[in-house]
Design a protein around this motif. Structure first.
Motif, short mmCIF file in Angstrom:
data_model
loop_
_atom_site.label_atom_id
_atom_site.label_comp_id
_atom_site.label_asym_id
_atom_site.label_seq_id
_atom_site.Cartn_x
_atom_site.Cartn_y
_atom_site.Cartn_z
N ASP A 61 0.83 -1.20 0.00
CA ASP A 61 0.00 0.00 0.00
C ASP A 61 0.86 1.25 0.00
O ASP A 61 2.09 1.17 -0.11
N LYS A 62 0.20 2.40 0.12
CA LYS A 62 0.93 3.67 0.10
C LYS A 62 1.12 4.25 1.49
O LYS A 62 1.90 5.17 1.67
N LYS A 63 0.36 3.74 2.47
CA LYS A 63 0.49 4.30 3.81
C LYS A 63 1.73 3.77 4.54
O LYS A 63 2.43 4.55 5.20
N THR A 64 1.99 2.47 4.39
CA THR A 64 3.10 1.87 5.15
C THR A 64 4.43 2.61 4.88
O THR A 64 5.08 3.05 5.82
N PRO A 65 4.83 2.76 3.61
CA PRO A 65 6.10 3.47 3.40
C PRO A 65 6.05 4.94 3.83
O PRO A 65 7.06 5.49 4.26
N LEU A 66 4.86 5.55 3.74
CA LEU A 66 4.75 6.95 4.20
C LEU A 66 5.07 7.02 5.69
O LEU A 66 5.85 7.86 6.13
N LEU A 67 4.47 6.13 6.46
CA LEU A 67 4.73 6.12 7.91
C LEU A 67 6.21 5.85 8.19
O LEU A 67 6.81 6.48 9.06
N ARG A 68 6.78 4.92 7.42
CA ARG A 68 8.21 4.63 7.63
C ARG A 68 9.05 5.87 7.30
O ARG A 68 10.02 6.18 7.98
N SER A 69 8.66 6.60 6.25
CA SER A 69 9.46 7.77 5.84
C SER A 69 9.36 8.89 6.88
O SER A 69 10.32 9.61 7.12
N ILE A 70 8.19 9.01 7.51
CA ILE A 70 8.03 10.05 8.54
C ILE A 70 8.91 9.69 9.75
O ILE A 70 9.57 10.55 10.34
N ALA A 71 8.95 8.39 10.05
CA ALA A 71 9.80 7.96 11.18
C ALA A 71 11.27 8.25 10.87
O ALA A 71 12.03 8.64 11.77
N ALA A 72 11.67 8.08 9.62
CA ALA A 72 13.07 8.34 9.25
C ALA A 72 13.39 9.82 9.40
O ALA A 72 14.46 10.20 9.89
N VAL A 73 12.45 10.68 8.98
CA VAL A 73 12.67 12.13 9.15
C VAL A 73 12.80 12.43 10.63
O VAL A 73 13.71 13.14 11.07
N SER A 74 11.92 11.85 11.43
CA SER A 74 11.92 12.12 12.86
C SER A 74 13.25 11.75 13.49
O SER A 74 13.85 12.54 14.23
N THR B 182 6.20 10.35 0.49
CA THR B 182 7.13 9.31 0.92
C THR B 182 8.52 9.60 0.34
O THR B 182 9.53 9.54 1.02
N VAL B 183 8.54 9.91 -0.96
CA VAL B 183 9.82 10.19 -1.62
C VAL B 183 10.45 11.45 -1.01
O VAL B 183 11.64 11.47 -0.66
N LEU B 184 9.65 12.48 -0.87
CA LEU B 184 10.16 13.74 -0.32
C LEU B 184 10.74 13.50 1.08
O LEU B 184 11.87 13.90 1.39
N ASN B 185 9.99 12.83 1.93
CA ASN B 185 10.47 12.58 3.30
C ASN B 185 11.76 11.76 3.30
O ASN B 185 12.66 12.01 4.10
N THR B 186 11.83 10.78 2.42
CA THR B 186 13.01 9.91 2.41
C THR B 186 14.26 10.70 2.02
O THR B 186 15.31 10.56 2.65
N ILE B 187 14.15 11.53 1.00
CA ILE B 187 15.35 12.29 0.60
C ILE B 187 15.72 13.32 1.67
O ILE B 187 16.88 13.61 1.89
N ILE B 188 14.71 13.83 2.38
CA ILE B 188 14.98 14.77 3.47
C ILE B 188 15.66 14.04 4.63
O ILE B 188 16.62 14.53 5.22
N ALA B 189 15.18 12.83 4.93
CA ALA B 189 15.78 12.05 6.03
C ALA B 189 17.26 11.82 5.74
O ALA B 189 18.11 11.98 6.62
N GLU B 190 17.56 11.49 4.48
CA GLU B 190 18.95 11.24 4.11
C GLU B 190 19.79 12.49 4.32
O GLU B 190 20.91 12.45 4.82
N SER B 191 19.22 13.62 3.93
CA SER B 191 19.96 14.87 4.03
C SER B 191 20.13 15.29 5.50
O SER B 191 21.20 15.76 5.89
N LEU B 192 19.08 15.10 6.30
CA LEU B 192 19.19 15.44 7.72
C LEU B 192 20.23 14.54 8.39
O LEU B 192 21.01 15.00 9.24
N ASP B 193 20.26 13.29 7.98
CA ASP B 193 21.26 12.35 8.50
C ASP B 193 22.66 12.87 8.17
O ASP B 193 23.54 12.96 9.03
N PHE B 194 22.83 13.26 6.89
CA PHE B 194 24.14 13.76 6.46
C PHE B 194 24.55 15.00 7.27
O PHE B 194 25.65 15.07 7.81
N VAL B 195 23.64 15.95 7.37
CA VAL B 195 23.98 17.20 8.06
C VAL B 195 24.26 16.93 9.54
O VAL B 195 25.24 17.43 10.11
N ALA B 196 23.40 16.10 10.16
CA ALA B 196 23.60 15.80 11.58
C ALA B 196 24.96 15.14 11.79
O ALA B 196 25.70 15.48 12.72
#
Ligand code: ADP
Ligand code: MG
Length: 724
Positions: free
Chosen positions: A179-192, A487-501
């Motif tokens: 589905d589309k919700k599961t990866p969305l929830l995972r991507s929000i957790a990654a951003v968090s 989901t895509v937007l959050n995932t690329i942001i999570a990667e970038s936040l990880d890099f910056v952190a």
């Protein structure tokens, strides 16, 4: 084709007697199981536990399920529900629901209402007939739905009954997301996870248990007369007109945008808003859009998971309300050629669960280090993964819109505005020292107030624009389920936040003192700005000059869905989604398979619809006209009058009919051409079938312009767009 005497004829006869639409504040969310409803019906400790999951993202305690289920059931029965359903978003892009009755036989000739905790937590719909991109075969049918307690259950009512809908995730027996919700929830957790590291770095994580993304989607749509819709098979089957000559008037007068809303349309809007209000979807704005018969509605933003569910509900309500007013709501990206298409501006930000917007620049922006870190992380993400963002909004329908008639081009760039661009300039040299201020505007009349001016202008042409305290991703299509682009937007942001952190922590540690903080921030941001500022563009995104410039800067320009989708399978992309736990390789590949298949199937349906329309309606009308002209020539000659002009007209018509026949044959040939590999097939469709369809459309539209109205069987653009 239809003779419309006056707009009055098509107004709802009951409208004048309908009482004024009022909205009662206490009705907000009255059809959702949340807030007061929950408070009243659940024991205090169960309510508290559920709140911890809903508001703070803490794990759900399964022990509360029975109590919640029972309270939900009583509430639903009181509202006339007979059934409940697990409501989810399969990969079709729509929503799915399988209804189960609350009532079961009691063994003594009667029935009792039953709804257990396990039925609330888990459902078991057959997964085999949903697209799975090969994850599930038809003989492997087991799939599960799992209760998403963070998105309130709601009651969908029709005139004939009501159903309790429980938002759920949908996964296969193997645990893989279908589905589309599961990866969305995972991507929000990654951003968090990674945003929390940055908050910790700045010491602003006190009391914050998670970071969420927020989302508010402006929804554009068309409304036309229901009877026209019914008479256009292309609209019924494909949601867009595959043929149709332009009306004499389009949008050139700019008189529709923000114009006064037609009365019947307002009645429709009131009904939609009232229903959404009860469903807890807060609609904030409404107005006429640019194209004739085009409108927009925007809700107040919410946490992205809930906003995404609400977006699906909103589209459902918009579509189902329209026929009650003799209207049809078109959510397609391009229902009509030659005028604006519809998008869904995806307003997105990052926020703590305590309500602090992390993309709020505040007054002295140059000294707001934490904001600048988040801002630069977004900039880096969009530059590194512009291709993925582009691919996330790719669809057959959006192909007609991107880069045409006032929609952003398929080149992804960021608009920052004057104030932020200036600070980024300063950042590139080191510590920024000042923030440009907007000042105020003197309107030159003493009775008008001086008004404060923003520090930067707006730019409606940018696909990804900073708009005050959020980013607006404008390339999303109007009919899209927003879960995937987010989901895509959050995932690329999570990667970038990880890099910056990681960079910041390397330089100064996880919780540094202010002096070390500063040094680390300015040096990390300086590098990011110099490396990624090529993605910034504040000018006119529609201008061909920009497209050349973007190419020079090396920004990807993926013009079509066929070009864009395969990018999602790149090594870079597979690694990214896997690393942040959003989609494993199988899940991602499956998704791309489904997207490509959907493109191929959509285009196949459109091509077959087009040829049948041309053969069954347009060609016969043209031939009838040919007969009429031929008979006119014969009759005129029989009356011993020469008819040279009619003869010329007839010859021209015959030539146009020949062109149409050839064009139909070309579409049929391209449509029946099969390419074994889906990616290549999609490319073939884009390169061969699409142009053939355009050519056929041209031939048909040319005929429409000359064939008498009484022979033309389809509603015209002038009718569909201008009868309100
Ligand atoms: P405009 O047409 O000027 O962009 P609208 O008022 O029509 O503005 O829509 C703006 C949208 O942005 C609304 O849906 C609003 O709720 C949403 N929005 C505002 N702030 C945020 C935020 N922090 N995060 C996400 N969305 C937001
Ligand atoms: Mg907007």
């Amino acid at each position: 084709m239809t003779i419309i005497r006056s707009n009055r004829d098509i107004l709802d006869p009951h409208m004048d007697s309908t009482p004024l639409a009022t909205i009662d504040a206490s009705n907000f969310g009255s059809l959702t199981f949340t807030g007061d409803v929950m408070l009243k019906r659940l024991p205090a400790e169960v309510f508290e536990k559920l709140q911890q999951t809903m508001r703070r993202g803490l794990p759900l305690d399964p022990a509360i399920a029975n109590t919640v289920a029972s309270a939900m059931k009583d509430w639903a029965l009181e509202h006339g529900c007979t059934h409940y359903c697990h409501w989810f978003q399969p990969l079709t892009g729509a929503t799915a629901e399988k209804h189960d009755a609350f009532f079961v036989p009691d063994g003594e000739g009667g029935a009792i209402a039953k709804f257990s905790g396990s039925a609330l937590i888990r459902g078991e719909p057959d997964a085999s007939s949903f697209p799975s991109g090969g994850i599930r075969d038809t003989y492997e049918a087991r799939g599960y739905t799992a209760w998403d307690a963070t998105s309130p259950a709601f009651i969908l009512r029709t005139n004939s009954g009501a159903t309790l809908c429980i938002p759920t995730a949908f996964v296969s027996w193997t645990g893989e997301a279908l589905d589309k919700k599961t990866p969305l929830l995972r991507s929000i957790a990654a951003v968090s996870k990674h945003a929390m590291r940055i908050l910790k770095f700045f010491g602003s994580d006190k009391g914050v248990s998670q970071v969420i993304t927020t989302l508010g989607c402006e929804q554009e749509y068309f409304l036309i007369n229901d009877e026209f819709y019914r008479e256009r098979p292309d609209l019924r089957i494909c949601e867009r007109t595959l043929i149709g000559a332009h009306a004499p008037k389009g949008q050139q007068m700019h008189d529709h945008y923000f114009g006064s809303i037609p009365e019947r349309v307002q009645a429709y809007m009131h009904a939609v808003e009232r229903r959404l209000f009860e469903l807890g979807v807060p609609v904030a704005t409404r107005h006429n859009e640019v194209a004739p018969a085009q409108y927009e509605l925007a809700p107040t933003f919410e946490n992205a998971n809930v906003a995404t569910d609400h977006q699906m509900v909103m589209m459902h309500v918009m579509e189902t309300c329209a026929p009650h007013f003799g209207l049809r709501c078109l959510l397609h990206e391009k229902p009509f050629a030659g005028i604006n298409g519809s998008g869904k501006h995806n307003n997105w930000s990052i926020s703590t669960d305590t309500g602090v917007n992390l993309l709020d620049p505040q007054e002295e922006t140059h000294s707001n280090m934490q904001f600048l870190v988040f801002l630069c992380a977004v900039m880096r993400a969009v530059d590194l993964h512009a291709d993925l963002l582009r691919a996330s909004i790719a669809s057959a329908a959006n192909d007609h819109r991107l880069g045409a008639n006032e929609a952003p081009p398929a080149i992804i760039s960021i608009f920052m505005g004057e104030m932020l661009s200036d600070i980024l300039d300063q950042l590139e040299k080191g510590e920024p020292k000042s923030t440009k201020k907007g000042g105020s505007l003197d309107l030159g009349s003493h009775i008008l107030p001086n008004i404060p001016r923003h520090s930067g202008d707006r730019n409606r042409t940018s696909p990804f624009a900073f708009t005050g305290n959020k980013f607006e991703f404008r390339a999303v299509g109007s009919s899209a389920a927003v879960s995937w682009p987010n989901t895509v937007l959050n995932t690329i942001i999570a990667e970038s936040l990880d890099f910056v952190a990681t960079e910041l922590e390397k330089k100064a540690g996880a919780r540094p003192a202010p002096a070390q903080q500063q040094e680390a921030v300015w040096s990390v941001l300086k590098q990011i700005v110099s490396k990624h500022r090529r993605v910034l563009f504040d000018g006119d995104n529609y201008a061909p000059k920009w497209h050349k410039e973007a190419e020079k800067r090396g920004l990807p320009h993926l013009r079509s869905t066929a070009e864009a989708l395969p990018i999602l399978r790149s090594k870079k992309s597979l690694e990214l989604f896997e690393k942040y736990g959003v989609l494993n390789n199988r899940e991602l590949n499956a998704r791309v398979d489904v997207l490509i298949e959907t493109y191929i199937k959509t285009m196949g349906i459109e091509a077959r619809m087009l040829t049948s329309l041309l053969k069954q309606q347009i060609l016969p009308a043209a031939l009838r006209y040919q007969t009429q002209l031929a008979e006119t020539v014969v009759a005129t000659k029989a009356a011993r009058v020469s008819a040279p002009d009619t003869v010329i007209q007839l010859k021209k018509l015959v030539k146009m009919i020949t062109d149409l026949r050839k064009a139909i044959a070309a579409v049929e040939q391209a449509e029946s051409h099969h390419v074994a590999e889906p990616e290549k097939h999609a490319k073939f469709i884009h390169q061969k079938l699409v142009p053939a369809m355009e050519k056929a459309r041209k031939a048909s539209d040319a005929l429409e312009a000359v064939i008498p109205d009484d022979l033309w069987t389809l509603p015209t653009y002038a009718e569909m767009l201008f009868v309100r």
